[in-house]
Design an enzyme around this catalytic site. Structure first.
Site, PDB file in Angstrom:
ATOM      1  CG  LEU A  25      -3.186  -4.281   4.584  1.00  0.00           C
ATOM      2  CD1 LEU A  25      -2.022  -5.153   4.110  1.00  0.00           C
ATOM      3  CD2 LEU A  25      -3.371  -4.398   6.090  1.00  0.00           C
ATOM      4  CG  ASP A  67      -5.230  -3.849   0.199  1.00  0.00           C
ATOM      5  OD1 ASP A  67      -5.609  -2.718  -0.172  1.00  0.00           O
ATOM      6  OD2 ASP A  67      -4.648  -4.056   1.276  1.00  0.00           O
ATOM      7  CG  ASP A  73       1.157  -5.915  -4.530  1.00  0.00           C
ATOM      8  OD1 ASP A  73       2.297  -5.611  -4.939  1.00  0.00           O
ATOM      9  OD2 ASP A  73       0.329  -5.079  -4.133  1.00  0.00           O
ATOM     10  CG  HIS A 167       5.411  -2.843  -2.821  1.00  0.00           C
ATOM     11  ND1 HIS A 167       4.085  -2.495  -2.861  1.00  0.00           N
ATOM     12  CD2 HIS A 167       5.458  -4.071  -2.246  1.00  0.00           C
ATOM     13  CE1 HIS A 167       3.355  -3.473  -2.334  1.00  0.00           C
ATOM     14  NE2 HIS A 167       4.162  -4.435  -1.949  1.00  0.00           N
ATOM     15  CB  CYS A 259      -0.580  -1.387  -7.501  1.00  0.00           C
ATOM     16  SG  CYS A 259       0.581  -0.204  -6.895  1.00  0.00           S
TER      17      CYS A 259
HETATM   18  C1  CIR Z   1      -1.198  -2.904   0.497  1.00  0.00           C
HETATM   19  O1  CIR Z   1      -0.781  -2.297   1.493  1.00  0.00           O
HETATM   20  O2  CIR Z   1      -0.855  -4.054   0.244  1.00  0.00           O
HETATM   21  C2  CIR Z   1      -2.152  -2.194  -0.440  1.00  0.00           C
HETATM   22  N1  CIR Z   1      -3.028  -1.347   0.294  1.00  0.00           N
HETATM   23  C3  CIR Z   1      -1.386  -1.386  -1.458  1.00  0.00           C
HETATM   24  C4  CIR Z   1      -0.607  -2.231  -2.403  1.00  0.00           C
HETATM   25  C5  CIR Z   1       0.022  -1.441  -3.495  1.00  0.00           C
HETATM   26  N2  CIR Z   1       0.671  -2.289  -4.421  1.00  0.00           N
HETATM   27  C6  CIR Z   1       1.766  -2.003  -5.097  1.00  0.00           C
HETATM   28  O3  CIR Z   1       2.349  -0.958  -4.876  1.00  0.00           O
HETATM   29  N3  CIR Z   1       2.226  -2.897  -5.934  1.00  0.00           N
END
Ligand code: CIR
Length: 268
Positions: A25, A67, A73, A167, A259
């Site tokens: 994503l 991802d 996450d 986030h 992340c």
């Molecule tokens: C998403 O949209 O979930 C991933 N492409 C990016 C997540 C990034 N995670 C974070 O900032 N903890």
């Protein structure tokens, strides 16, 4: 306020980016990311964590979840308990399944259950207090379940409705105590006025450098994204060692430094 003695991390869990990581994503318009570049930047990131003394547990890529290398996450690791989340984006649900058995070696496990949703990127820990972003990924129910788990372990928490940004940690991160012992937040101007952050010292990001908000404190070293000179100068005032890493490919996927790992202290 007095600074917290920083709890040294001993371990980090990471996951290799898969060949299909660009199918993850994203809302960014920074162009198509390159897999070889992503792998090289990820390897550099892992080596940096190792150089800072962490034992790094590297999990294989998850082809069904492009991802999944954003391991922050699907779980939140506190000194007392690891909380397995129910990720807010449907495409990311399932990433937690392969993380849970690894975390179970180190921590008691708790879960966020549907209809609660939560992404660890919305959780900011400052000492024994947690700020929980209410976002498109973390709903009120997910935050309340998380809060109840925290309270069972004597942690306190505050909900922070986001408004902007993916986030909470896209806008604010803890960058440690300064020489006076005051806890410092690296924070966007939009969040700096929020009542909930009133008692902290703040380093306010220049508008054109807000991405640098995603700076990671590991054992008294600040790991910041490369190419944000104003933020670097501001952070130098804290007197900590600073390492800059190129995370251009993760940025193209809306991710960054915090992340890509789950850091914790192994309690023997
Ligand atoms: C998403 O949209 O979930 C991933 N492409 C990016 C997540 C990034 N995670 C974070 O900032 N903890």
């Amino acid at each position: 306020m007095t600074g917290h003695v920083y709890r040294m991390f001993t371990h980090a869990i990471v996951r290799l980016p898969g060949e299909n990581f660009a199918a993850g994503l994203t809302t960014s318009e920074l162009g198509r990311p390159s897999f070889p570049k992503m792998l090289a930047q990820h390897e550099f990131y892992v080596n940096t964590l190792r150089a800072l003394g962490l034992e790094v547990i590297a999990l294989p890529a998850e082809p069904a979840h492009p991802d999944a290398y954003f391991v922050e996450d699907p779980a939140v690791v506190t000194p007392a308990v690891a909380i397995i989340t129910n990720p807010g984006a449907a495409a990311r649900r399932g990433e937690q399944d392969t993380l849970e058995p690894v975390l179970a070696r180190y921590r008691q496990i708790a879960h966020i259950r549907p209809p609660g949703t939560m992404d660890g990127g919305d959780v900011l820990m400052v000492g024994k207090h947690f700020f929980v972003g209410i976002s498109e990924r973390t709903n009120e129910e997910g935050a309340s379940q998380f809060g109840r788990i925290l309270e069972e372990h004597d942690y306190s928490w505050t909900a922070v409705p986001l408004g902007d940004g993916l986030h909470l940690k896209s806008s604010v991160n803890y960058v440690g105590a300064d020489s006076d012992g005051a806890d410092n937040l690296l924070i966007t101007e939009a969040f700096a006025d929020r009542e909930v952050f009133q008692s902290y010292d703040k380093i306010i990001l220049a508008e054109e450098e807000v991405y640098a908000s995603n700076t990671l404190l590991v054992n008294d070293t600040l790991i910041m994204p490369k190419g944000f000179p104003k933020t670097r100068r501001q952070l130098e005032g804290l007197g900590k060692k600073i390492v800059e890493l190129d995370v251009s490919e993760a940025q193209k996927m809306d991710g960054g430094l915090t992340c890509m790992s789950l850091r914790f202290r192994h309690l023997l």
